[in-house]
Design a protein around this motif. Sequence first.
Motif, PDB file in Angstrom:
ATOM      1  N   TYR A  77       6.926  -1.209  -7.518  1.00  0.00           N
ATOM      2  CA  TYR A  77       5.763  -0.562  -6.878  1.00  0.00           C
ATOM      3  C   TYR A  77       4.647  -1.574  -6.676  1.00  0.00           C
ATOM      4  CZ  TYR A  77       7.923   3.669  -8.778  1.00  0.00           C
ATOM      5  OH  TYR A  77       8.782   4.664  -9.125  1.00  0.00           O
ATOM      6  N   ASP A  78       4.453  -2.395  -7.692  1.00  0.00           N
ATOM      7  CA  ASP A  78       3.394  -3.382  -7.627  1.00  0.00           C
ATOM      8  C   ASP A  78       3.602  -4.311  -6.436  1.00  0.00           C
ATOM      9  OD1 ASP A  78       1.003  -4.374  -8.935  1.00  0.00           O
ATOM     10  OD2 ASP A  78       2.165  -6.202  -9.258  1.00  0.00           O
ATOM     11  N   GLN A  79       4.844  -4.770  -6.265  1.00  0.00           N
ATOM     12  CA  GLN A  79       5.158  -5.635  -5.127  1.00  0.00           C
ATOM     13  C   GLN A  79       4.914  -4.919  -3.805  1.00  0.00           C
ATOM     14  OE1 GLN A  79       9.196  -6.906  -5.411  1.00  0.00           O
ATOM     15  NE2 GLN A  79       8.786  -8.346  -7.069  1.00  0.00           N
ATOM     16  N   LEU A  80       5.305  -3.655  -3.773  1.00  0.00           N
ATOM     17  CA  LEU A  80       5.171  -2.887  -2.532  1.00  0.00           C
ATOM     18  C   LEU A  80       3.713  -2.625  -2.168  1.00  0.00           C
ATOM     19  CD1 LEU A  80       7.818  -0.039  -2.799  1.00  0.00           C
ATOM     20  CD2 LEU A  80       7.470  -1.479  -0.808  1.00  0.00           C
ATOM     21  N   LEU A  81       2.898  -2.382  -3.207  1.00  0.00           N
ATOM     22  CA  LEU A  81       1.590  -1.798  -2.938  1.00  0.00           C
ATOM     23  C   LEU A  81       0.416  -2.743  -3.108  1.00  0.00           C
ATOM     24  CD1 LEU A  81       2.234   1.568  -4.737  1.00  0.00           C
ATOM     25  CD2 LEU A  81       2.423   1.062  -2.318  1.00  0.00           C
ATOM     26  N   ALA A  82       0.492  -3.650  -4.083  1.00  0.00           N
ATOM     27  CA  ALA A  82      -0.696  -4.426  -4.428  1.00  0.00           C
ATOM     28  C   ALA A  82      -1.199  -5.249  -3.244  1.00  0.00           C
ATOM     29  CB  ALA A  82      -0.427  -5.306  -5.634  1.00  0.00           C
ATOM     30  N   GLU A  83      -0.305  -5.618  -2.334  1.00  0.00           N
ATOM     31  CA  GLU A  83      -0.772  -6.361  -1.166  1.00  0.00           C
ATOM     32  C   GLU A  83      -0.486  -5.605   0.120  1.00  0.00           C
ATOM     33  OE1 GLU A  83       0.459 -10.475  -1.292  1.00  0.00           O
ATOM     34  OE2 GLU A  83       0.143 -10.447  -3.460  1.00  0.00           O
ATOM     35  N   ASN A  84      -0.363  -4.320   0.002  1.00  0.00           N
ATOM     36  CA  ASN A  84      -0.070  -3.488   1.168  1.00  0.00           C
ATOM     37  C   ASN A  84      -1.322  -3.380   2.041  1.00  0.00           C
ATOM     38  OD1 ASN A  84       0.012  -1.073   2.787  1.00  0.00           O
ATOM     39  ND2 ASN A  84       1.835  -0.486   1.654  1.00  0.00           N
ATOM     40  N   GLU A  85      -1.197  -3.855   3.276  1.00  0.00           N
ATOM     41  CA  GLU A  85      -2.339  -3.931   4.182  1.00  0.00           C
ATOM     42  C   GLU A  85      -2.974  -2.554   4.428  1.00  0.00           C
ATOM     43  OE1 GLU A  85      -3.680  -6.618   5.101  1.00  0.00           O
ATOM     44  OE2 GLU A  85      -5.114  -5.890   6.602  1.00  0.00           O
ATOM     45  N   ILE A  86      -2.131  -1.558   4.654  1.00  0.00           N
ATOM     46  CA  ILE A  86      -2.657  -0.211   4.943  1.00  0.00           C
ATOM     47  C   ILE A  86      -3.489   0.283   3.767  1.00  0.00           C
ATOM     48  CG2 ILE A  86      -2.067   2.160   5.597  1.00  0.00           C
ATOM     49  CD1 ILE A  86       0.660   1.145   6.487  1.00  0.00           C
ATOM     50  N   LEU A  87      -2.938   0.089   2.575  1.00  0.00           N
ATOM     51  CA  LEU A  87      -3.631   0.572   1.376  1.00  0.00           C
ATOM     52  C   LEU A  87      -4.945  -0.166   1.183  1.00  0.00           C
ATOM     53  CD1 LEU A  87      -3.593   2.291  -1.190  1.00  0.00           C
ATOM     54  CD2 LEU A  87      -2.391   0.445  -2.325  1.00  0.00           C
ATOM     55  N   LEU A  88      -4.926  -1.495   1.342  1.00  0.00           N
ATOM     56  CA  LEU A  88      -6.137  -2.282   1.105  1.00  0.00           C
ATOM     57  C   LEU A  88      -7.235  -1.911   2.092  1.00  0.00           C
ATOM     58  CD1 LEU A  88      -4.766  -5.837   0.233  1.00  0.00           C
ATOM     59  CD2 LEU A  88      -5.454  -4.002  -1.280  1.00  0.00           C
ATOM     60  N   VAL A  89      -6.889  -1.850   3.372  1.00  0.00           N
ATOM     61  CA  VAL A  89      -7.902  -1.574   4.393  1.00  0.00           C
ATOM     62  C   VAL A  89      -8.525  -0.198   4.184  1.00  0.00           C
ATOM     63  CG1 VAL A  89      -8.227  -1.130   6.858  1.00  0.00           C
ATOM     64  CG2 VAL A  89      -6.927  -3.103   6.113  1.00  0.00           C
ATOM     65  N   ARG A  90      -7.697   0.743   3.776  1.00  0.00           N
ATOM     66  CA  ARG A  90      -8.203   2.121   3.674  1.00  0.00           C
ATOM     67  C   ARG A  90      -8.850   2.450   2.337  1.00  0.00           C
ATOM     68  NH1 ARG A  90      -4.797   5.891   7.681  1.00  0.00           N
ATOM     69  NH2 ARG A  90      -5.262   4.562   9.457  1.00  0.00           N
ATOM     70  N   SER A  91      -8.677   1.614   1.341  1.00  0.00           N
ATOM     71  CA  SER A  91      -9.244   1.993   0.046  1.00  0.00           C
ATOM     72  C   SER A  91     -10.226   0.981  -0.528  1.00  0.00           C
ATOM     73  CB  SER A  91      -8.121   2.244  -0.964  1.00  0.00           C
ATOM     74  OG  SER A  91      -7.333   1.089  -1.099  1.00  0.00           O
ATOM     75  N   LYS A  92     -10.146  -0.279  -0.116  1.00  0.00           N
ATOM     76  CA  LYS A  92     -11.020  -1.287  -0.702  1.00  0.00           C
ATOM     77  C   LYS A  92     -12.416  -1.203  -0.078  1.00  0.00           C
ATOM     78  CE  LYS A  92     -10.216  -5.962  -2.318  1.00  0.00           C
ATOM     79  NZ  LYS A  92      -9.525  -7.223  -2.066  1.00  0.00           N
ATOM     80  N   SER A  93     -13.440  -1.186  -0.927  1.00  0.00           N
ATOM     81  CA  SER A  93     -14.837  -1.125  -0.466  1.00  0.00           C
ATOM     82  C   SER A  93     -15.149   0.102   0.377  1.00  0.00           C
ATOM     83  CB  SER A  93     -15.215  -2.385   0.334  1.00  0.00           C
ATOM     84  OG  SER A  93     -14.940  -3.526  -0.419  1.00  0.00           O
ATOM     85  N   VAL A  94     -14.405   1.171   0.182  1.00  0.00           N
ATOM     86  CA  VAL A  94     -14.667   2.422   0.900  1.00  0.00           C
ATOM     87  C   VAL A  94     -15.073   3.470  -0.122  1.00  0.00           C
ATOM     88  CG1 VAL A  94     -13.673   4.253   2.323  1.00  0.00           C
ATOM     89  CG2 VAL A  94     -12.981   1.890   2.687  1.00  0.00           C
ATOM     90  N   GLY A  95     -16.158   4.186   0.164  1.00  0.00           N
ATOM     91  CA  GLY A  95     -16.573   5.291  -0.701  1.00  0.00           C
ATOM     92  C   GLY A  95     -16.774   4.884  -2.140  1.00  0.00           C
ATOM     93  N   ILE A  96     -17.601   3.882  -2.358  1.00  0.00           N
ATOM     94  CA  ILE A  96     -17.818   3.398  -3.725  1.00  0.00           C
ATOM     95  C   ILE A  96     -18.679   4.381  -4.509  1.00  0.00           C
ATOM     96  CG2 ILE A  96     -18.891   1.564  -5.104  1.00  0.00           C
ATOM     97  CD1 ILE A  96     -18.163  -0.304  -2.697  1.00  0.00           C
ATOM     98  N   LEU A  97     -18.205   4.740  -5.689  1.00  0.00           N
ATOM     99  CA  LEU A  97     -18.960   5.625  -6.579  1.00  0.00           C
ATOM    100  C   LEU A  97     -19.482   4.772  -7.732  1.00  0.00           C
ATOM    101  CD1 LEU A  97     -19.691   8.598  -7.322  1.00  0.00           C
ATOM    102  CD2 LEU A  97     -17.513   8.705  -8.523  1.00  0.00           C
ATOM    103  N   PRO A  98     -20.818   4.504  -7.761  1.00  0.00           N
ATOM    104  CA  PRO A  98     -21.339   3.629  -8.823  1.00  0.00           C
ATOM    105  C   PRO A  98     -21.087   4.245 -10.205  1.00  0.00           C
ATOM    106  CG  PRO A  98     -23.018   4.062  -7.149  1.00  0.00           C
ATOM    107  CD  PRO A  98     -21.874   4.985  -6.876  1.00  0.00           C
TER     108      PRO A  98
END
Lengths: 146, 226
Positions: free
Chosen positions: B187-208
Motif C-alpha cells: 500500500y505504501d508503494q502504491l499510495l505514498a507517491e500517488n499523484e492523485i492522492l498528493l494533489v487532492r490531499s496535500k495542503s488542502v483544508g488544513i485544520l490547525p
Amino acid sequence: MTLALSGKEVGTGLEEKFPGSIVESSQDSILVKSEFLLPVATYLKDTPELDFNYLASVTAVDYYDYFEVVYHLTSLPHNHSLVLKTRCYGRDNPSLPSVVSLWRGADYQEREVYDLMGISFTGHPNLKRIFLWEGFEGHPLRRDYL
Amino acid sequence: MAIRTEPFVINMGPQHPSTHGVFRMRVTLDGEVVIDLEPVFGYLHRGIEKLVEGRTYTQIIPITDRLDYAASMSNNLAYVLAVEKLAGIPVPERAEYLRVIMAELQRIASHLLGVGSFLNDCGAFFTPFMYMWREREKIVDLFDMVCGQRLTYNYMRIGGVSHDVPDEFLVALDKFVKSMPHFIDEYDQLLAENEILLVRSKSVGILPKELAINSSASGPVLRGSG
C-alpha cells in the motif's frame, strides 16, 4: 491510559475558589450548580495544572424530576480526564448556559441535546435541531415521549 | 491575473456519489475554494437510543452491530463493556483475549475500508480500493468462521463472547498476521507517491492543531492536525 481525576479532589479545590458552587463530588464526577457552570468550566479549562482543553462529549439524562447534563472533559497535555455534571429543572423550558464559547466542539453536541431532550443552551450561536427537521414536535429522548 | 468570482451556494447531497454516510452540505464557494459549509445531518438518524429503551440488555447487542457496519465488533465490545462495568460482571481471561483479537482485526478492516473508499472519492477509481478489499475480505472470512456472519457479527456477550473460536481460525489468523506487513509495504508503494492522492490531499483544508482540539476532532482527523 488517560488518568481519571478524582472528582472529590478537584471538587474541593473548586469549592474554595467558588464557594457554594458544588452540589456534590464523588470519585467519578463533580456536580455543580448550573449558575456556576460557566465560571467552573472556564476555570477547569484555563488553570494550567488542570488544562481541560478537550471536550470529548456532552450528553443528557432525563431523571424526570430534573435533567442532568454531563460533560466529559479531557486534558491532552496532562492526559487526564474529569466528568462534570449539572442539573436543570422544569419540563417546559429547561435551560443551561452554553459552553460553546469555551469549546467549539460543544456546538453540535448541545444542538443534539436540544433536539432530543429539549434543553435550551443560552449563548449558543446557532441553537436549532440537528437530526430532526424544523417543525418536528417534541423531544424524543425524554422519558415521557412515547 | 486572478479572476474574481461571486460566491455562490451549492447543495451537495444527500444523493452524492460518495454516499457512505448520507448527509447534505450547503457549501458556499468562491471559485474552487470552499468559504463556508453548513452540514445538514439526520438522514441516517434511526433513533436507536429510543429503540433500545424498551429492550433487555442482551437484546441490544445485535442492534449495536448496526451502528456502524464497518465496526460491528468494536461496537459490540463498547456496549458489553459498559454493561459489565455497571453490573460488575467478570469476564473469563480467554474471552478477553478473543475480544481484543476481534477488535484489532475489526480496526484493521475498518481502516482498509476507510482508506480504500477515501481514495475512490479522491478519483483513484477502484484500483486501490480492490487492493484494500483483498485483505479486508480475509478478515471478514475470519469473522465468518467465528460467528457465521460477514458484517453484523453479534459476537460479544455480556460476560464473554458467544462461543470459542474453531480450530481453523487460529491457523488462518496466523497466516493473515504473517502476511499483513508485506501488504502494508505494498500500500505504501502504491499510495505514498500517488499523484492523485498528493494533489487532492496535500495542503488542502488544513485544520490547525489548536482549532482541531477545541472543536473536539478525534481519531485520524485529530492526528492529522499534529
